[in-house]
Design an enzyme around this catalytic site. Structure first.
Site, mmCIF file in Angstrom:
data_model
loop_
_atom_site.group_PDB
_atom_site.id
_atom_site.type_symbol
_atom_site.label_atom_id
_atom_site.label_comp_id
_atom_site.label_asym_id
_atom_site.label_seq_id
_atom_site.Cartn_x
_atom_site.Cartn_y
_atom_site.Cartn_z
ATOM 1 N N ASN A 9 0.951 -1.117 0.050
ATOM 2 C CA ASN A 9 -0.113 -0.031 -0.152
ATOM 3 C C ASN A 9 1.118 1.033 0.080
ATOM 4 O O ASN A 9 1.443 1.673 0.953
ATOM 5 C CB ASN A 9 -0.923 -0.076 1.308
ATOM 6 C CG ASN A 9 -1.740 1.145 1.400
ATOM 7 O OD1 ASN A 9 -1.941 1.684 0.450
ATOM 8 N ND2 ASN A 9 -2.559 1.410 2.549
ATOM 9 N N LYS A 11 0.337 4.124 -0.452
ATOM 10 C CA LYS A 11 -0.632 5.544 0.092
ATOM 11 C C LYS A 11 -0.170 6.579 -0.830
ATOM 12 O O LYS A 11 -0.003 6.344 -1.893
ATOM 13 C CB LYS A 11 -0.065 5.657 1.523
ATOM 14 C CG LYS A 11 -0.333 4.415 2.347
ATOM 15 C CD LYS A 11 -0.264 4.654 3.827
ATOM 16 C CE LYS A 11 -0.494 3.391 4.551
ATOM 17 N NZ LYS A 11 -0.613 3.460 6.108
ATOM 18 N N HIS A 96 -9.888 1.442 4.193
ATOM 19 C CA HIS A 96 -8.854 1.779 4.828
ATOM 20 C C HIS A 96 -8.837 2.650 6.003
ATOM 21 O O HIS A 96 -9.710 3.552 6.097
ATOM 22 C CB HIS A 96 -7.723 2.205 4.150
ATOM 23 C CG HIS A 96 -6.273 2.055 4.611
ATOM 24 N ND1 HIS A 96 -5.781 3.139 5.506
ATOM 25 C CD2 HIS A 96 -5.144 1.248 4.642
ATOM 26 C CE1 HIS A 96 -4.553 2.842 5.999
ATOM 27 N NE2 HIS A 96 -4.063 1.672 5.454
ATOM 28 N N GLU A 98 -7.277 5.012 7.189
ATOM 29 C CA GLU A 98 -6.994 6.410 6.972
ATOM 30 C C GLU A 98 -8.278 6.817 6.295
ATOM 31 O O GLU A 98 -8.539 8.053 6.253
ATOM 32 C CB GLU A 98 -5.898 6.477 6.106
ATOM 33 C CG GLU A 98 -4.801 6.147 7.059
ATOM 34 C CD GLU A 98 -3.199 5.601 6.383
ATOM 35 O OE1 GLU A 98 -3.345 5.702 5.120
ATOM 36 O OE2 GLU A 98 -2.579 4.920 7.030
ATOM 37 N N GLU A 168 -6.329 -4.708 10.054
ATOM 38 C CA GLU A 168 -5.147 -3.660 10.460
ATOM 39 C C GLU A 168 -5.513 -2.959 11.560
ATOM 40 O O GLU A 168 -6.008 -1.805 11.748
ATOM 41 C CB GLU A 168 -5.006 -2.609 9.279
ATOM 42 C CG GLU A 168 -4.913 -3.213 8.195
ATOM 43 C CD GLU A 168 -4.161 -2.257 7.270
ATOM 44 O OE1 GLU A 168 -3.046 -2.595 6.581
ATOM 45 O OE2 GLU A 168 -4.820 -1.219 6.870
ATOM 46 N N GLY A 174 1.627 2.318 10.806
ATOM 47 C CA GLY A 174 2.786 3.414 10.793
ATOM 48 C C GLY A 174 3.186 3.686 11.944
ATOM 49 O O GLY A 174 4.242 4.764 12.178
ATOM 50 N N SER A 214 2.367 -2.137 10.502
ATOM 51 C CA SER A 214 4.018 -2.217 10.632
ATOM 52 C C SER A 214 4.578 -3.657 10.451
ATOM 53 O O SER A 214 5.364 -4.013 11.314
ATOM 54 C CB SER A 214 4.199 -1.922 12.087
ATOM 55 O OG SER A 214 4.049 -0.459 12.302
HETATM 56 P P1 PGA Z 1 2.292 0.270 7.787
HETATM 57 O O1 PGA Z 1 0.950 0.619 6.871
HETATM 58 O O2 PGA Z 1 2.842 -0.935 7.235
HETATM 59 O O3 PGA Z 1 3.247 1.581 7.505
HETATM 60 O O4 PGA Z 1 1.830 0.256 9.220
HETATM 61 C C1 PGA Z 1 -0.024 -0.533 6.676
HETATM 62 C C2 PGA Z 1 -1.264 0.002 6.190
HETATM 63 O O5 PGA Z 1 -1.776 1.160 6.908
HETATM 64 O O6 PGA Z 1 -1.800 -0.665 5.356
#
Ligand code: PGA
Length: 255
Positions: A9, A11, A96, A98, A168, A174, A214
């Site tokens: 991803n 982003k 997601h 976000e 998630e 993140g 992560s």
């Molecule tokens: P990350 O993000 O691996 O940077 O924690 C995962 C995601 O949001 O899909």
């Protein structure tokens, strides 16, 4: 047999040139993906067409990071599932955290997005997961179960067969804080059990449940070894070719 999936991803990161180089270096050595292993790159909308030429293996795909809940019309800035289908895209990330948090995407809206995707024969990668407060209160199973019920449980068994869900936990995205292998397996097992209760064991066994939050080159193997963890949705670590290649190679064989 359910698929084991490494999904990147990106982003809102990377220029087109940076993204092309990254894809090139991941795909420069043939990954020799067996039929049960799939690699997906969820890239920014403007890159979906030009990066298509970098996808050389049959089990490798590009994905969009979102799609509209509407078919078409006066929705400035939106991209519809039918537009994605018209350029040959087969996967789309929906829900997601976000998007849920910064764009106020509700369970009902996500249900519509899932419907639009399926109407266009796109495969949704449906995200769920709890915030830290919920985890601290011990209510994570209930909250994730409701997220699934509210946005997916109107679907038929046929539509849920082979579906992709990404768990998630928001507190792990993140932050460098990964859910422990036990916490992740426990939730994945719970998700499969919730699906089994509604759709039966065969369908529940066909669903790929990815872990996100992560995932790194040094923890992917341990996470993916768990029986109900069928790969990962990877943010930060998918932006480095060497790391994402290790994560791809950590996928176990499908079952
Ligand atoms: P990350 O993000 O691996 O940077 O924690 C995962 C995601 O949001 O899909």
């Amino acid at each position: 047999m359910r698929k084991q999936i490494a999904a990147a991803n990106w982003k809102m990161n990377l220029t087109l040139e940076e993204g092309s180089k990254l894809l090139e270096s991941i795909t420069s050595n043939s990954l020799n993906l067996s039929a049960d292993r799939v690699v997906i790159f969820a890239v920014p909308f403007p890159y979906l067409i030009s990066l298509g030429s970098a996808i050389k293996e049959p089990n490798m795909f590009l994905a969009a990071q979102d799609c509209s809940a509407h078919n078409n019309g006066a929705f400035t800035g939106e991209v519809s599932a039918s537009m994605l289908r018209s350029i040959g895209i087969e996967y789309v990330v929906i829900g997601h955290s976000e998007r849920r948090e910064y764009h106020n995407e509700s369970p009902a809206l996500l249900q519509e997005k899932v419907n639009r995707a399926l109407e266009q024969k796109l495969n949704p990668i449906f995200c769920c997961g709890e915030p830290l407060k919920v985890r601290e209160a011990g209510l994570q199973n209930e909250v994730v179960e409701n997220q699934l019920k509210e946005s997916l449980f109107h679907l038929t068994g046929e539509q849920i067969t082979g579906f992709i869900i990404a768990y998630e936990p928001i507190w792990a995205i993140g932050t460098g804080k990964t859910a422990s292998s036990e916490q992740a397996q426990e939730m994945h097992q719970h998700i499969r059990m919730v699906i089994e209760k509604k759709y039966g064991k065969n369908i529940a066994d066909s669903v790929s449940i990815l872990y996100g939050g992560s995932v790194k080159a040094n923890n992917s193997k341990e996470l993916f070894t768990n029986p109900d963890i069928d790969g990962g949705l990877v943010g930060g670590a998918s932006l480095a070719a060497a790391d994402f290649s290790i994560i791809i190679n950590s996928l176990k064989a499908g079952k």
